[in-house]
Design an enzyme around this catalytic site. Structure first.
Site, short mmCIF file in Angstrom:
data_model
loop_
_atom_site.label_atom_id
_atom_site.label_comp_id
_atom_site.label_asym_id
_atom_site.label_seq_id
_atom_site.Cartn_x
_atom_site.Cartn_y
_atom_site.Cartn_z
CG MET A 26 -1.88 -1.22 1.19
SD MET A 26 -3.44 -0.94 2.00
CE MET A 26 -2.91 -0.72 3.67
N GLY A 27 2.17 1.06 -0.32
CA GLY A 27 3.07 2.20 -0.45
C GLY A 27 3.56 2.76 0.86
CG HIS A 30 8.46 0.54 6.32
ND1 HIS A 30 8.74 -0.81 6.33
CD2 HIS A 30 7.12 0.65 6.43
CE1 HIS A 30 7.62 -1.48 6.49
NE2 HIS A 30 6.61 -0.63 6.54
N GLY A 32 11.06 -2.50 5.68
CA GLY A 32 10.32 -3.77 5.62
C GLY A 32 9.93 -4.07 4.18
CG HIS A 33 7.06 -1.59 2.16
ND1 HIS A 33 6.93 -0.53 3.02
CD2 HIS A 33 5.81 -2.12 2.05
CE1 HIS A 33 5.68 -0.41 3.40
NE2 HIS A 33 4.97 -1.38 2.85
CE LYS A 145 3.97 -4.05 11.97
NZ LYS A 145 2.64 -3.80 11.52
CG ASP A 146 0.89 -6.82 8.20
OD1 ASP A 146 0.25 -6.08 8.93
OD2 ASP A 146 1.87 -6.42 7.52
CD GLN A 149 -1.90 -8.45 4.91
OE1 GLN A 149 -2.72 -7.57 5.06
NE2 GLN A 149 -0.66 -8.19 4.54
#
Ligand code: AMP
Length: 270
Positions: A26-27, A30, A32-33, A145-146, A149
């Site tokens: 979702m942009g 950081h 993590g992405h 982290k999620d 999900q």
């Protein structure tokens, strides 16, 4: 780096691409992405990153509106990383067709965030179904982290597609706070508070080892956190990291937490 703004661009660009890695986001990037993107780049022939703030997974319109957006910076990070394709779809591109059957969570999955964010995971699964169908990736990279999900999307996608979900470990800052786009909504004092709370949970988990009355200790800790850090804790639970069932031993388990720091909702699993 090709920027794909609609599904025609997407189909044209992906024609004949094999071993495609996909990083849905979702942009507001950081580290993590970045770690997910780097892993995809390492393991796949080509990598596509999508940036789409999916309205259907927000159960609260205000939360959707104030979700951080930072497209200029994101594109510059993606350029530096030499990502092959960026997919920036409109809502119409993603939701161009109607679902034939509604997505519903099983009773056993109505736990943790699903209990507190009604319709959230149905929205996440819906968008992941649509994106996977459009992109048809070889591998999809998602963060631990999620964790809930990751678990729900993995179970759904494996029944319908050949794409494999790859789980990637949580990236934390130097003081242990899990990186999150929502951290940018916090001021310095609140960041410090979130760091202290996280380190408190790490120590607490260590102390839970071999304890018998874990459920009661978690209940107590939930109340203590409110007093110690002035946060509103939604849940604090020990669950098996593989199947998310309630657990009574720390080995192979994680402490799942969701809390509000002022109005910002943060989640972690430790
Ligand atoms: P988001 O943009 O927040 O939807 O996240 C996109 C992907 O990055 C999801 O698969 C997240 O689980 C993952 N992600 C978010 N934060 C982190 C983190 N701190 N470490 C690793 N992966 C993360």
């Amino acid at each position: 780096m090709k920027i794909l703004l609609n599904n025609n661009d997407l189909n044209e660009a992906l024609n004949n691409v094999s071993k495609l890695g996909f990083v849905p986001t979702m942009g507001s990037f950081h580290k993590g992405h970045v770690s997910l993107i780097k892993r995809s780049k390492k393991e796949c022939n080509k990598t596509i990153v999508s940036i789409f703030v999916n309205p259907s997974q927000f159960n609260n319109k205000k939360d959707f509106e104030k979700y951080p957006r930072n497209i200029k910076k994101d594109l510059s990070i993606l350029r530096d990383l030499k990502v092959n394709f960026i997919y920036l779809p409109s809502k119409k591109n993603v939701y161009h067709s109607k679902r034939t059957s509604k997505i519903k969570l099983n009773k056993k999955d109505q736990i943790l965030c699903a209990k507190f964010r009604k319709g959230h995971f149905e929205g996440v699964i819906d968008v992941m179904d649509r994106l996977t169908n459009l992109i048809k990736p070889w591998k999809i990279y998602m963060g631990e982290k999620d964790m809930q999900q990751l678990h729900l999307v993995k179970n759904y996608i494996k029944k319908k597609y050949k794409s494999k979900i790859i789980s990637c470990q949580t990236i934390r800052d130097k003081k242990g706070l899990a990186l999150s786009s929502r951290n940018s909504l916090l001021n310095n004092k609140q960041i410090e508070k979130a760091r202290n709370l996280t380190s408190h949970i790490f120590h607490f988990k260590n102390r839970l080892k071999n304890k018998k009355n874990i459920y009661k200790l978690l209940q107590q800790k939930k109340n203590d956190l409110k007093k110690l850090f002035d946060v509103k804790v939604e849940y604090l639970e020990l669950r098996n990291a593989n199947n998310l069932k309630i657990s009574s031993k720390t080995q192979g388990s994680k402490i799942f937490i969701a809390y509000f720091l002022n109005k910002v909702r943060l989640i972690d699993n430790i």
